[in-house]
Design an enzyme around this catalytic site. Structure first.
Site, short mmCIF file in Angstrom:
data_model
loop_
_atom_site.label_atom_id
_atom_site.label_comp_id
_atom_site.label_asym_id
_atom_site.label_seq_id
_atom_site.Cartn_x
_atom_site.Cartn_y
_atom_site.Cartn_z
CG HIS A 120 -1.86 0.70 1.17
ND1 HIS A 120 -1.91 2.49 2.01
CD2 HIS A 120 -2.68 1.09 1.52
CE1 HIS A 120 -2.68 2.87 1.40
NE2 HIS A 120 -3.90 1.84 1.23
CG ASP A 197 1.09 -2.53 6.65
OD1 ASP A 197 0.09 -2.39 7.34
OD2 ASP A 197 0.35 -1.49 5.03
CD GLN A 200 -6.61 -4.03 4.18
OE1 GLN A 200 -7.68 -5.35 4.43
NE2 GLN A 200 -7.06 -2.96 4.34
CE LYS A 223 -7.30 0.00 6.46
NZ LYS A 223 -7.96 0.40 4.97
CB CYS A 358 -3.82 2.85 -1.44
SG CYS A 358 -5.53 4.13 -1.08
#
Length: 400
Positions: A120, A197, A200, A223, A358
């Protein structure tokens, strides 16, 4: 296609959207909020707000207790050793920018920063710009056909010059778990710092930062069925001690005069200014809600995802990107522009995401101008997918 969701009734936003004729399939961008989160936000906002850490009056003490209780919850949820390893930020993007500036002094000119082709923008651009500022080399790990980072290439590219590895846990475009354990092992062999990261990934599998063994892990509340404007930055205590401060003012100051100042250590030293108190309290409610979920949740997501993939793959000309494993699927249709498709889906009340998601370099590498993404939440059910496929068929019939 039953696939009923036992959690759907807990989400007023889903009911409101449904009343407006909308089918929400964009949870990878942001998730709807359960009633428990809304109740926590209203209780704080209607019960008397106050700033945290800097007042001796009752409202300030009450807000500080609730704020710090969420820090403890987050540490437990991530399996951190201590709540001092949890920094509140505005989200994953700010967390990653904080790291790019806070670690800059540790990376000598000529050193390598390694990321993957699946990143991303939030986990690409901060490192890209750091490389430009410091004269560093940005190394991109390629992907295989399924959308996973190629471990053979990673073993070749991660070497003695590698000072930092920053990789996504779960791609927001390709929907695949990345082989983070093997990648972290390669980086640690070279003594490199490691950043995950989890924006998600944290949504679909509860993170265990001790088991991962990474130096830093980031995720976002919005999220995780929580409020927007707040995120979590976990840092292993030894790694946090290496960070330089990057924003200044407010409670992060330990002592100051006109010509010099000393600053607090983490976490407060990296939370300059008034934090998003209400959002942090709402995050605490979201983590509590998530902690009560059992394997039924994972099974529901898996069944929905299987139905989504089967429906897409059954339609001629629809090409799914990579081999997604859960939660989402990106696709494009031969001879159809993604923006035209999104417009016709939107006109039929289907809320999906289209464009580069993104992750523009990845979409370009796949030879596409954009793609359509369907992403699922625990509130989605089989009827949502039925409405989506009916709308997709109508749109494709018009566009073809």
């Amino acid at each position: 296609m039953a696939l009923n969701s036992p959690w759907r009734a807990e989400f007023p936003g889903i009911r409101a959207l449904e009343a407006d004729g909308q089918t929400y399939l964009d949870s990878a961008a942001t998730a709807q909020k359960p009633q428990a989160v809304l109740d926590a936000l209203l209780a704080y906002l209607a019960g008397g707000v106050a700033n945290v850490h800097r007042a001796q009056h009752l409202p300030g003490e009450r807000a500080t207790r609730a704020f710090e209780a969420t820090r403890s919850q987050a540490a437990q949820w991530l399996n951190a050793l201590s709540s001092d390893e949890i920094i509140f930020t505005r989200g994953s993007t700010e967390s990653l920018n904080l790291l790019a500036y806070g670690l800059e002094h540790l990376l000598p000119p000529g050193a390598q920063i390694v990321v993957s082709a699946a990143e991303h923008h939030a986990n690409l651009l901060p490192w890209q710009q750091l490389a430009k500022r410091r004269g560093l080399e940005l190394v991109i790990l390629p992907l295989d056909q399924a959308g996973s980072i190629d471990l053979n290439e990673a073993a070749r590219l991660i070497g003695p010059a590698t000072c930092l590895l920053a990789i996504t846990q779960l791609s927001n475009v390709l929907g695949r778990w990345q082989p983070v354990d093997a990648l972290l092992a390669l980086a640690k062999t070279q003594g490199a710092l490691t950043v995950i990261d989890g924006a998600q990934g944290a949504v679909h599998a509860r993170p265990d930062v001790q088991a991962l063994g990474c130096d830093f892990y980031v995720c976002s509340a919005h999220k995780l069925y929580g409020p927007d404007g707040v995120g979590l930055l976990y840092g292993r205590s030894e790694a946090l001690a290496k960070l330089q401060h990057w924003q200044f003012g407010g409670e992060m100051v330990l002592d100051a005069d006109y010509q010099d100042a000393r600053f607090r250590a983490a976490p407060l030293g990296f939370e300059a200014g008034t934090p998003a108190v209400s959002a942090v309290i709402g995050l605490g409610a979201a983590l509590d809600w998530l902690s009560r979920l059992d394997q039924t949740a994972a099974a529901h997501e898996a069944a929905l995802h299987a139905a989504l993939l089967a429906g897409l793959q059954a339609r001629p000309g629809v090409q799914v990107l990579g081999e997604p494993q859960l939660a989402l699927a990106c696709f494009h249709v031969e001879g159809v522009h993604n923006a035209d498709l999104a417009h016709l889906l939107s006109e039929q009340g289907i809320a999906v995401r289209t464009g580069h998601h993104c992750a523009m370099p990845l979409i370009k590498r796949l030879g596409l101008a954009g793609a359509t993404r369907v992403s699922l939440g625990l509130y989605n059910d089989g009827a949502d997918l039925q409405r989506f496929f009916a709308a997709l068929d109508n749109a494709l019939e018009l566009l073809r």
